[in-house]
Write a protein that holds these residues in place. Structure first.
Motif, mmCIF file in Angstrom:
data_model
loop_
_atom_site.group_PDB
_atom_site.id
_atom_site.type_symbol
_atom_site.label_atom_id
_atom_site.label_comp_id
_atom_site.label_asym_id
_atom_site.label_seq_id
_atom_site.Cartn_x
_atom_site.Cartn_y
_atom_site.Cartn_z
ATOM 1 N N ASN A 22 52.208 44.510 34.274
ATOM 2 C CA ASN A 22 53.510 43.997 33.828
ATOM 3 C C ASN A 22 53.707 42.569 34.328
ATOM 4 O OD1 ASN A 22 55.981 43.851 32.638
ATOM 5 N ND2 ASN A 22 56.910 45.504 33.807
ATOM 6 N N SER A 23 52.751 41.728 33.991
ATOM 7 C CA SER A 23 52.743 40.315 34.356
ATOM 8 C C SER A 23 51.668 39.641 33.514
ATOM 9 C CB SER A 23 52.442 40.135 35.852
ATOM 10 O OG SER A 23 51.215 40.731 36.185
ATOM 11 N N PRO A 24 51.697 38.320 33.411
ATOM 12 C CA PRO A 24 50.664 37.612 32.626
ATOM 13 C C PRO A 24 49.343 37.549 33.375
ATOM 14 C CG PRO A 24 52.220 36.047 33.549
ATOM 15 C CD PRO A 24 52.754 37.400 33.877
ATOM 16 N N LEU A 25 48.660 38.679 33.407
ATOM 17 C CA LEU A 25 47.438 38.841 34.190
ATOM 18 C C LEU A 25 46.350 39.427 33.301
ATOM 19 C CD1 LEU A 25 45.919 38.912 36.920
ATOM 20 C CD2 LEU A 25 46.955 41.167 37.317
ATOM 21 N N GLY A 26 45.295 38.645 33.093
ATOM 22 C CA GLY A 26 44.170 39.103 32.299
ATOM 23 C C GLY A 26 43.162 39.856 33.142
ATOM 24 N N GLU A 27 42.261 40.557 32.482
ATOM 25 C CA GLU A 27 41.273 41.370 33.185
ATOM 26 C C GLU A 27 40.382 40.538 34.107
ATOM 27 O OE1 GLU A 27 40.798 44.565 33.417
ATOM 28 O OE2 GLU A 27 42.251 45.289 31.956
ATOM 29 N N ARG A 29 41.003 37.619 35.609
ATOM 30 C CA ARG A 29 41.732 37.169 36.794
ATOM 31 C C ARG A 29 42.008 38.348 37.732
ATOM 32 N NH1 ARG A 29 44.386 32.619 37.620
ATOM 33 N NH2 ARG A 29 44.561 32.219 35.370
ATOM 34 N N ALA A 30 42.372 39.501 37.168
ATOM 35 C CA ALA A 30 42.651 40.664 38.007
ATOM 36 C C ALA A 30 41.441 41.009 38.868
ATOM 37 C CB ALA A 30 43.048 41.851 37.135
ATOM 38 N N ALA A 31 40.259 41.031 38.258
ATOM 39 C CA ALA A 31 39.044 41.354 39.009
ATOM 40 C C ALA A 31 38.774 40.303 40.086
ATOM 41 C CB ALA A 31 37.859 41.456 38.053
ATOM 42 N N ALA A 32 38.986 39.033 39.746
ATOM 43 C CA ALA A 32 38.734 37.963 40.715
ATOM 44 C C ALA A 32 39.705 38.029 41.888
ATOM 45 C CB ALA A 32 38.830 36.603 40.020
ATOM 46 N N LEU A 33 40.979 38.301 41.616
ATOM 47 C CA LEU A 33 41.958 38.406 42.696
ATOM 48 C C LEU A 33 41.650 39.583 43.609
ATOM 49 C CD1 LEU A 33 45.244 37.638 40.723
ATOM 50 C CD2 LEU A 33 44.239 36.211 42.523
ATOM 51 N N ILE A 34 41.262 40.699 43.025
ATOM 52 C CA ILE A 34 40.918 41.876 43.827
ATOM 53 C C ILE A 34 39.737 41.564 44.740
ATOM 54 C CG2 ILE A 34 39.918 44.191 43.656
ATOM 55 C CD1 ILE A 34 41.758 44.554 41.154
ATOM 56 N N ASP A 35 38.762 40.805 44.248
ATOM 57 C CA ASP A 35 37.612 40.438 45.080
ATOM 58 C C ASP A 35 38.003 39.437 46.167
ATOM 59 O OD1 ASP A 35 35.832 42.099 43.833
ATOM 60 O OD2 ASP A 35 35.029 40.567 42.490
ATOM 61 N N ARG A 36 38.998 38.610 45.905
ATOM 62 C CA ARG A 36 39.428 37.619 46.898
ATOM 63 C C ARG A 36 40.145 38.276 48.077
ATOM 64 N NH1 ARG A 36 39.236 32.257 45.569
ATOM 65 N NH2 ARG A 36 38.745 31.752 43.395
#
Length: 239
Positions: A22-27, A29-36
């Motif tokens: 429920n935000s402007p978050l693509g797949e 970016r989501a994977a990259a943020l989780i790895d960060r």
């Protein structure tokens, strides 16, 4: 939530049915943020305050093999989150709580707050100050919030308030006691997909009221805040 917002709740609930996040978050970016966001230890716990349907929390726990807590005061979202956790076999590792996130007082190594800074008051500063106290030393906070990417006109400013730009948000985070490890904003494509999918959920209601509401939202976005309001993603650690 105001009486007017309560009247619109069925539309907001319908909008969420068409979204992964429920935000402007693509797949990507989501994977990259989780790895960060890296756990300190194998016993690290993830805490998502204002978790909504819990998708990002569940992915974080899956990716890093961690347990977690999701906190939200909207019972329908929490119910959906529990169902998703059970479907993925995570119901014993991730616990969802229907309560006011501002009352939570147990810190965690990884803390998440996406699009929910408003629960602590106006602007990101009160949220970041509260979240600093809930993020263990050397831990990570994943924080997502609105920013201005261009100068808003009077109509947009009235609707969204006095948002900072990305640099201003980073300064607010630093003033709250964090170091900024990563700072970025959603792409225009992520925003366009989010807004389209959000409206699609409302369109599926197929009532005159829902269509009128979706039309207003489309005009407000395409004719108003598209390219002006952005969404920032910060990975922070307590200084």
């Amino acid at each position: 939530m105001s009486a007017t917002d309560e009247d619109l709740r069925p539309y907001f609930d319908a909008a969420a049915t068409g979204l992964t996040f429920n935000s402007p978050l693509g797949e990507q970016r989501a994977a990259a943020l989780i790895d960060r966001v890296q756990p300190l230890r194998t016993s690290s716990r993830v805490l998502d305050l204002g978790c909504g349907a819990g998708e990002l929390l569940l992915r974080l726990c899956e990716r890093h093999g961690l347990d977690g807590d999701g906190v939200d005061n909207h019972a329908a979202d929490v119910g959906a989150a529990r169902n998703t956790a059970a479907h993925r076999g995570l119901e014993r590792r991730v616990t969802f709580h229907t309560t006011d996130a501002t009352t939570w007082d147990r810190p965690a190594d990884i803390v998440v707050n996406i699009g929910a800074s408003h629960i602590w008051g106006e602007g990101p500063a009160p949220a970041l100050e509260a979240l600093h106290g809930l993020t263990n030393p050397h831990g990570n906070l994943l924080f997502g919030d609105g920013v201005y990417e261009a100068e808003p006109d009077a109509v947009v400013r009235e609707a969204f308030g006095n948002l900072p730009d990305l640099a201003g948000l980073a300064r607010i985070a630093t003033d709250a006691g964090f170091r900024v490890l990563h700072a970025a904003t959603s792409t225009q494509g992520e925003w366009d997909d989010f807004e389209s999918d959000w409206r699609a959920g409302i369109e599926r209601l197929a009532t005159p009221g829902a269509r009128a509401f979706a039309d207003r939202r489309r005009e407000e976005y395409l004719g108003g805040y598209r390219g002006v309001v952005g969404f920032a993603w910060l990975v922070l650690t307590p200084a």
